[in-house]
Scaffold this active site. Structure first.
Site, PDB file in Angstrom:
ATOM      1  N   LYS A   5      27.482  -3.876  -5.554  1.00 17.61           N
ATOM      2  CA  LYS A   5      27.318  -5.056  -4.699  1.00 17.61           C
ATOM      3  C   LYS A   5      25.867  -5.549  -4.697  1.00 17.61           C
ATOM      4  CE  LYS A   5      28.688  -3.994  -0.663  1.00 17.61           C
ATOM      5  NZ  LYS A   5      27.599  -4.241   0.299  1.00 17.61           N
TER       6      LYS A   5
ATOM      7  N   ARG B   5      17.295   6.183  -0.812  1.00 14.24           N
ATOM      8  CA  ARG B   5      17.961   5.830   0.444  1.00 14.24           C
ATOM      9  C   ARG B   5      18.375   7.104   1.163  1.00 14.24           C
ATOM     10  NH1 ARG B   5      22.137   0.863  -0.046  1.00 14.24           N
ATOM     11  NH2 ARG B   5      23.067   2.080   1.626  1.00 14.24           N
TER      12      ARG B   5
ATOM     13  N   ARG C 222      30.678   7.220   3.892  1.00 15.48           N
ATOM     14  CA  ARG C 222      30.555   5.762   3.775  1.00 15.48           C
ATOM     15  C   ARG C 222      31.797   5.171   3.118  1.00 15.48           C
ATOM     16  NH1 ARG C 222      25.682   5.033   0.511  1.00 15.48           N
ATOM     17  NH2 ARG C 222      25.950   2.802   0.760  1.00 15.48           N
TER      18      ARG C 222
ATOM     19  N   ARG D  56      24.187   8.292  -8.459  1.00 14.43           N
ATOM     20  CA  ARG D  56      23.102   7.681  -7.699  1.00 14.43           C
ATOM     21  C   ARG D  56      22.436   8.726  -6.824  1.00 14.43           C
ATOM     22  NH1 ARG D  56      24.525   1.993  -4.897  1.00 14.43           N
ATOM     23  NH2 ARG D  56      24.855   3.157  -3.003  1.00 14.43           N
TER      24      ARG D  56
ATOM     25  N   ARG E 176      31.770  -6.299   8.134  1.00 18.26           N
ATOM     26  CA  ARG E 176      32.304  -5.013   7.705  1.00 18.26           C
ATOM     27  C   ARG E 176      33.477  -4.569   8.576  1.00 18.26           C
ATOM     28  NH1 ARG E 176      27.297  -3.010   5.144  1.00 18.26           N
ATOM     29  NH2 ARG E 176      27.647  -1.024   4.100  1.00 18.26           N
TER      30      ARG E 176
HETATM   31  P1  AMP Z   1      24.352  -1.239   3.128  1.00 14.42           P
HETATM   32  O1  AMP Z   1      22.978  -1.326   2.584  1.00 14.42           O
HETATM   33  O2  AMP Z   1      25.028  -2.577   3.233  1.00 14.42           O
HETATM   34  O3  AMP Z   1      25.199  -0.219   2.419  1.00 14.42           O
HETATM   35  O4  AMP Z   1      24.214  -0.730   4.642  1.00 14.42           O
HETATM   36  C1  AMP Z   1      23.620   0.524   4.944  1.00 14.42           C
HETATM   37  C2  AMP Z   1      24.046   0.976   6.331  1.00 14.42           C
HETATM   38  O5  AMP Z   1      23.666   0.003   7.314  1.00 14.42           O
HETATM   39  C3  AMP Z   1      25.554   1.148   6.522  1.00 14.42           C
HETATM   40  O6  AMP Z   1      26.016   2.412   6.092  1.00 14.42           O
HETATM   41  C4  AMP Z   1      25.671   0.973   8.048  1.00 14.42           C
HETATM   42  O7  AMP Z   1      25.219   2.115   8.728  1.00 14.42           O
HETATM   43  C5  AMP Z   1      24.666  -0.127   8.314  1.00 14.42           C
HETATM   44  N1  AMP Z   1      25.273  -1.470   8.195  1.00 14.42           N
HETATM   45  C6  AMP Z   1      24.955  -2.434   7.283  1.00 14.42           C
HETATM   46  N2  AMP Z   1      25.673  -3.546   7.494  1.00 14.42           N
HETATM   47  C7  AMP Z   1      26.478  -3.280   8.553  1.00 14.42           C
HETATM   48  C8  AMP Z   1      27.468  -4.025   9.249  1.00 14.42           C
HETATM   49  N3  AMP Z   1      27.789  -5.272   8.877  1.00 14.42           N
HETATM   50  N4  AMP Z   1      28.099  -3.423  10.290  1.00 14.42           N
HETATM   51  C9  AMP Z   1      27.774  -2.182  10.688  1.00 14.42           C
HETATM   52  N5  AMP Z   1      26.871  -1.423  10.067  1.00 14.42           N
HETATM   53  C10 AMP Z   1      26.212  -1.966   9.011  1.00 14.42           C
END
Ligand code: AMP
Length: 188
Positions: free
Chosen positions: A13, A134, A145, A127, A88
């Site tokens: 993504k 991260r 996740r 990864r 999400r």
């Molecule tokens: P990402 O970089 O999009 O994978 O987001 C990393 C982490 O941020 C996720 O595992 C969640 O803990 C939090 N997060 C990001 N976007 C959201 C969202 N829209 N709703 C809830 N948690 C989020």
């Protein structure tokens, strides 16, 4: 174009988001990036969300909804944007729909990058082994996740399908192949 990019962790993504914002010259709105920045800044929001993020759980809906609401009101989002990692949950999608209608905007499409579980686990493990930097990129958290994605985010596929907004692309190929497929689906 006003788009959402949807896909499980490991679907590529982030990489495809970079391709899309270049192709569309639009702002890239990643709630994950916004919250990683908040954690790094040790802001009030950052302190609140850190434990959820470290565990690979979703942060509470109202935190991200408020962030997005503020961001979408900025002038650079007037005509186009790419939402990456938001919504999400169905609740977030419903809030987004309210925010957009208050701003007199509508969504053009939701690009879903779909990838089989087997390929996803392989990518996530790779990864984690390479160390992405991260804090949520280790096998246990990655598995969580993925399961959070299945339970809380996957229902959005049907949600947007029912609204005729869903554009599904196969994410199993190379980065270039997936980009090409997205470009074709969006007529870019
Ligand atoms: P990402 O970089 O999009 O994978 O987001 C990393 C982490 O941020 C996720 O595992 C969640 O803990 C939090 N997060 C990001 N976007 C959201 C969202 N829209 N709703 C809830 N948690 C989020």
């Amino acid at each position: 174009m006003r788009l959402i990019l949807l896909g499980p962790p490991g679907a590529g993504k982030g990489t495809q988001a970079i391709f899309l914002v270049k192709a569309l010259s639009c702002p890239h709105i990643s709630t994950g990036d916004m919250m990683r920045q908040a954690v790094a800044d040790q802001s009030e929001i950052g302190v609140r969300v850190k434990t959820y993020m470290d565990a690979g759980d979703l942060v509470p809906d109202e935190v991200v909804v408020d962030l997005i609401k503020e961001r979408l009101q900025k002038p650079d989002c007037a005509n186009s944007f790419l939402l990456d990692g938001f919504p999400r949950t169905v609740e977030q999608a419903e809030s987004l729909s309210e925010i957009l209608s208050e701003l007199n905007m509508s969504l053009d499409g939701v690009v879903e990058i779909s990838v089989s579980d087997q390929v996803l686990i392989e990518r996530i493990m790779n990864r984690a082994a390479q160390g992405s930097g991260r804090s949520d990129d280790n096998p246990e958290i990655a598995k969580n996740r993925l399961s959070v994605y299945r339970k809380q985010t996957l229902p959005l596929v049907n949600y947007y399908k029912a609204q005729n907004k869903l554009i599904s692309v196969d994410g199993a190929g190379t980065i270039a192949q997936v980009s090409q497929e997205i470009a074709k689906a969006l007529d870019l």
